[in-house]
Design a protein around this motif. Sequence first.
Motif, PDB file in Angstrom:
ATOM      1  N   ARG A  93      61.382  30.958  11.784  1.00  0.00           N
ATOM      2  CA  ARG A  93      61.746  30.332  13.066  1.00  0.00           C
ATOM      3  C   ARG A  93      60.527  29.714  13.739  1.00  0.00           C
ATOM      4  NH1 ARG A  93      66.547  31.691  15.710  1.00  0.00           N
ATOM      5  NH2 ARG A  93      67.212  31.655  13.571  1.00  0.00           N
ATOM      6  N   ILE A  94      59.374  30.380  13.629  1.00  0.00           N
ATOM      7  CA  ILE A  94      58.133  29.815  14.175  1.00  0.00           C
ATOM      8  C   ILE A  94      57.827  28.494  13.481  1.00  0.00           C
ATOM      9  CG2 ILE A  94      55.614  30.109  14.304  1.00  0.00           C
ATOM     10  CD1 ILE A  94      56.184  33.162  14.680  1.00  0.00           C
ATOM     11  N   ASN A  95      57.976  28.454  12.174  1.00  0.00           N
ATOM     12  CA  ASN A  95      57.724  27.231  11.414  1.00  0.00           C
ATOM     13  C   ASN A  95      58.660  26.113  11.868  1.00  0.00           C
ATOM     14  OD1 ASN A  95      56.276  25.857   9.306  1.00  0.00           O
ATOM     15  ND2 ASN A  95      58.158  25.966   8.086  1.00  0.00           N
ATOM     16  N   THR A  96      59.931  26.438  12.058  1.00  0.00           N
ATOM     17  CA  THR A  96      60.903  25.444  12.529  1.00  0.00           C
ATOM     18  C   THR A  96      60.498  24.899  13.896  1.00  0.00           C
ATOM     19  OG1 THR A  96      62.680  26.520  11.296  1.00  0.00           O
ATOM     20  CG2 THR A  96      63.337  25.065  13.095  1.00  0.00           C
ATOM     21  N   LEU A  97      60.114  25.793  14.814  1.00  0.00           N
ATOM     22  CA  LEU A  97      59.689  25.352  16.155  1.00  0.00           C
ATOM     23  C   LEU A  97      58.466  24.440  16.085  1.00  0.00           C
ATOM     24  CD1 LEU A  97      60.063  28.525  18.409  1.00  0.00           C
ATOM     25  CD2 LEU A  97      61.413  26.418  18.475  1.00  0.00           C
ATOM     26  N   LYS A  98      57.543  24.786  15.212  1.00  0.00           N
ATOM     27  CA  LYS A  98      56.318  23.977  15.116  1.00  0.00           C
ATOM     28  C   LYS A  98      56.610  22.599  14.507  1.00  0.00           C
ATOM     29  CE  LYS A  98      52.978  27.644  15.516  1.00  0.00           C
ATOM     30  NZ  LYS A  98      52.028  27.260  16.548  1.00  0.00           N
ATOM     31  N   ILE A  99      57.485  22.547  13.527  1.00  0.00           N
ATOM     32  CA  ILE A  99      57.874  21.249  12.941  1.00  0.00           C
ATOM     33  C   ILE A  99      58.562  20.396  14.006  1.00  0.00           C
ATOM     34  CG2 ILE A  99      59.408  20.134  11.271  1.00  0.00           C
ATOM     35  CD1 ILE A  99      58.797  22.555   9.389  1.00  0.00           C
ATOM     36  N   LEU A 100      59.473  21.010  14.770  1.00  0.00           N
ATOM     37  CA  LEU A 100      60.149  20.280  15.851  1.00  0.00           C
ATOM     38  C   LEU A 100      59.132  19.818  16.892  1.00  0.00           C
ATOM     39  CD1 LEU A 100      62.731  19.324  17.310  1.00  0.00           C
ATOM     40  CD2 LEU A 100      62.786  21.573  18.416  1.00  0.00           C
ATOM     41  N   ALA A 101      58.223  20.692  17.291  1.00  0.00           N
ATOM     42  CA  ALA A 101      57.217  20.344  18.294  1.00  0.00           C
ATOM     43  C   ALA A 101      56.366  19.160  17.838  1.00  0.00           C
ATOM     44  CB  ALA A 101      56.325  21.554  18.592  1.00  0.00           C
ATOM     45  N   GLU A 102      55.971  19.178  16.567  1.00  0.00           N
ATOM     46  CA  GLU A 102      55.160  18.075  16.043  1.00  0.00           C
ATOM     47  C   GLU A 102      55.943  16.759  16.057  1.00  0.00           C
ATOM     48  OE1 GLU A 102      52.024  17.201  12.490  1.00  0.00           O
ATOM     49  OE2 GLU A 102      53.643  18.606  12.057  1.00  0.00           O
ATOM     50  N   ALA A 103      57.216  16.825  15.665  1.00  0.00           N
ATOM     51  CA  ALA A 103      58.043  15.608  15.642  1.00  0.00           C
ATOM     52  C   ALA A 103      58.250  15.050  17.050  1.00  0.00           C
ATOM     53  CB  ALA A 103      59.381  15.906  14.976  1.00  0.00           C
ATOM     54  N   VAL A 104      58.433  15.929  18.018  1.00  0.00           N
ATOM     55  CA  VAL A 104      58.610  15.472  19.405  1.00  0.00           C
ATOM     56  C   VAL A 104      57.286  14.942  19.947  1.00  0.00           C
ATOM     57  CG1 VAL A 104      59.137  16.224  21.768  1.00  0.00           C
ATOM     58  CG2 VAL A 104      60.607  16.939  19.864  1.00  0.00           C
ATOM     59  N   MET A 105      56.207  15.632  19.658  1.00  0.00           N
ATOM     60  CA  MET A 105      54.883  15.207  20.112  1.00  0.00           C
ATOM     61  C   MET A 105      54.537  13.825  19.546  1.00  0.00           C
ATOM     62  SD  MET A 105      51.276  17.252  19.785  1.00  0.00           S
ATOM     63  CE  MET A 105      50.926  16.752  18.109  1.00  0.00           C
ATOM     64  N   ASN A 106      54.849  13.617  18.263  1.00  0.00           N
ATOM     65  CA  ASN A 106      54.557  12.326  17.611  1.00  0.00           C
ATOM     66  C   ASN A 106      55.604  11.259  17.896  1.00  0.00           C
ATOM     67  OD1 ASN A 106      52.293  13.475  16.482  1.00  0.00           O
ATOM     68  ND2 ASN A 106      53.332  14.025  14.584  1.00  0.00           N
ATOM     69  N   LYS A 107      56.637  11.655  18.639  1.00  0.00           N
ATOM     70  CA  LYS A 107      57.736  10.752  19.011  1.00  0.00           C
ATOM     71  C   LYS A 107      58.549  10.262  17.809  1.00  0.00           C
ATOM     72  CE  LYS A 107      55.713   9.275  23.421  1.00  0.00           C
ATOM     73  NZ  LYS A 107      55.507  10.595  23.855  1.00  0.00           N
ATOM     74  N   THR A 108      58.515  11.020  16.711  1.00  0.00           N
ATOM     75  CA  THR A 108      59.408  10.687  15.604  1.00  0.00           C
ATOM     76  C   THR A 108      60.811  11.227  15.891  1.00  0.00           C
ATOM     77  OG1 THR A 108      58.673  12.626  14.355  1.00  0.00           O
ATOM     78  CG2 THR A 108      57.610  10.531  13.838  1.00  0.00           C
ATOM     79  N   ILE A 109      60.891  12.184  16.816  1.00  0.00           N
ATOM     80  CA  ILE A 109      62.176  12.645  17.339  1.00  0.00           C
ATOM     81  C   ILE A 109      62.109  12.542  18.855  1.00  0.00           C
ATOM     82  CG2 ILE A 109      63.692  14.651  17.697  1.00  0.00           C
ATOM     83  CD1 ILE A 109      63.094  15.550  14.886  1.00  0.00           C
ATOM     84  N   VAL A 110      63.097  11.869  19.427  1.00  0.00           N
ATOM     85  CA  VAL A 110      63.209  11.727  20.878  1.00  0.00           C
ATOM     86  C   VAL A 110      64.438  12.514  21.303  1.00  0.00           C
ATOM     87  CG1 VAL A 110      63.582  10.087  22.768  1.00  0.00           C
ATOM     88  CG2 VAL A 110      62.108   9.457  20.836  1.00  0.00           C
ATOM     89  N   LEU A 111      64.260  13.369  22.299  1.00  0.00           N
ATOM     90  CA  LEU A 111      65.356  14.243  22.718  1.00  0.00           C
ATOM     91  C   LEU A 111      65.790  13.937  24.155  1.00  0.00           C
ATOM     92  CD1 LEU A 111      64.072  17.587  21.144  1.00  0.00           C
ATOM     93  CD2 LEU A 111      65.868  16.077  20.278  1.00  0.00           C
ATOM     94  N   ASP A 112      66.248  12.717  24.342  1.00  0.00           N
ATOM     95  CA  ASP A 112      66.818  12.355  25.638  1.00  0.00           C
ATOM     96  C   ASP A 112      67.895  11.290  25.427  1.00  0.00           C
ATOM     97  OD1 ASP A 112      65.633   9.735  25.591  1.00  0.00           O
ATOM     98  OD2 ASP A 112      63.833  10.481  26.560  1.00  0.00           O
ATOM     99  N   GLY A 113      68.475  10.832  26.505  1.00  0.00           N
ATOM    100  CA  GLY A 113      69.594   9.900  26.430  1.00  0.00           C
ATOM    101  C   GLY A 113      69.255   8.528  25.881  1.00  0.00           C
ATOM    102  N   THR A 114      67.981   8.225  25.672  1.00  0.00           N
ATOM    103  CA  THR A 114      67.604   6.926  25.110  1.00  0.00           C
ATOM    104  C   THR A 114      67.643   6.933  23.584  1.00  0.00           C
ATOM    105  OG1 THR A 114      65.223   7.395  24.968  1.00  0.00           O
ATOM    106  CG2 THR A 114      66.053   6.499  27.065  1.00  0.00           C
ATOM    107  N   ALA A 115      67.735   8.122  23.004  1.00  0.00           N
ATOM    108  CA  ALA A 115      67.667   8.258  21.545  1.00  0.00           C
ATOM    109  C   ALA A 115      68.955   7.786  20.880  1.00  0.00           C
ATOM    110  CB  ALA A 115      67.409   9.718  21.175  1.00  0.00           C
ATOM    111  N   ASN A 116      68.811   7.289  19.662  1.00  0.00           N
ATOM    112  CA  ASN A 116      69.973   6.981  18.835  1.00  0.00           C
ATOM    113  C   ASN A 116      70.505   8.320  18.324  1.00  0.00           C
ATOM    114  OD1 ASN A 116      71.278   6.702  16.121  1.00  0.00           O
ATOM    115  ND2 ASN A 116      71.056   4.534  16.599  1.00  0.00           N
ATOM    116  N   THR A 117      71.716   8.677  18.753  1.00  0.00           N
ATOM    117  CA  THR A 117      72.262  10.000  18.446  1.00  0.00           C
ATOM    118  C   THR A 117      72.342  10.259  16.954  1.00  0.00           C
ATOM    119  OG1 THR A 117      73.526   9.980  20.499  1.00  0.00           O
ATOM    120  CG2 THR A 117      74.238  11.523  18.814  1.00  0.00           C
ATOM    121  N   GLU A 118      72.885   9.328  16.208  1.00  0.00           N
ATOM    122  CA  GLU A 118      73.069   9.540  14.764  1.00  0.00           C
ATOM    123  C   GLU A 118      71.735   9.743  14.057  1.00  0.00           C
ATOM    124  OE1 GLU A 118      75.071   7.093  11.133  1.00  0.00           O
ATOM    125  OE2 GLU A 118      76.141   7.037  13.052  1.00  0.00           O
TER     126      GLU A 118
END
Length: 184
Positions: A93-118
């Motif tokens: 679970r720690i690994n999953t959180l860190k991968i998610l954190a890195e993706a959000v930090m690098n903006k490869t994943i955007v988690l707001d209403g501007t993101a393409n949902t699919e």
Amino acid sequence: EKNLLEDKKLQPYLSLYKGLRIAGCWDGFELAVRALVGQRISVAGARTILSRIVATCGELQSLDPALPLQYFFPTPENILTADLSKTGLTRARINTLKILAEAVMNKTIVLDGTANTEETCEKLLAIKGIGPWTIEYIAMRALRNPDAFPESDLALQKKITTLKLDPKKWIPWRAYGAVLLWNM
């Protein structure tokens, strides 16, 4: 355009629960972390672990000492650099959180209403440890997708089965159907 009122089995409940809305969130990353931590554990257990995460790497609130809020929720950068081994999280679970954190930090994943949902849901699904329920919950509340539907949710499944409902009838408003069923 379809709406929930067209489902005759839902009509009595819609009149009892008028004005239901999908609760959004201030911060999509925080919502995603909370959803991830809460997977397959009790609400009380998740609250305990989240408190430990905040105490470990949340930033001290120094704006107003009179506020009961002591720490801000950790940023992706805080999560990425923190030692979370004593929070009660599994290594996976720690690994999953860190991968998610890195993706959000690098903006490869955007988690707001501007993101393409699919696209965002596909990227989230590619992260080991993030399952369909969590993705749909994030899509519903952070990405503001009115058709997101966490169909594997046990409470939803039970009500769907008991009331003999067909959530496909609610497309493109299934998130509102989920909120209705959770409130019933």
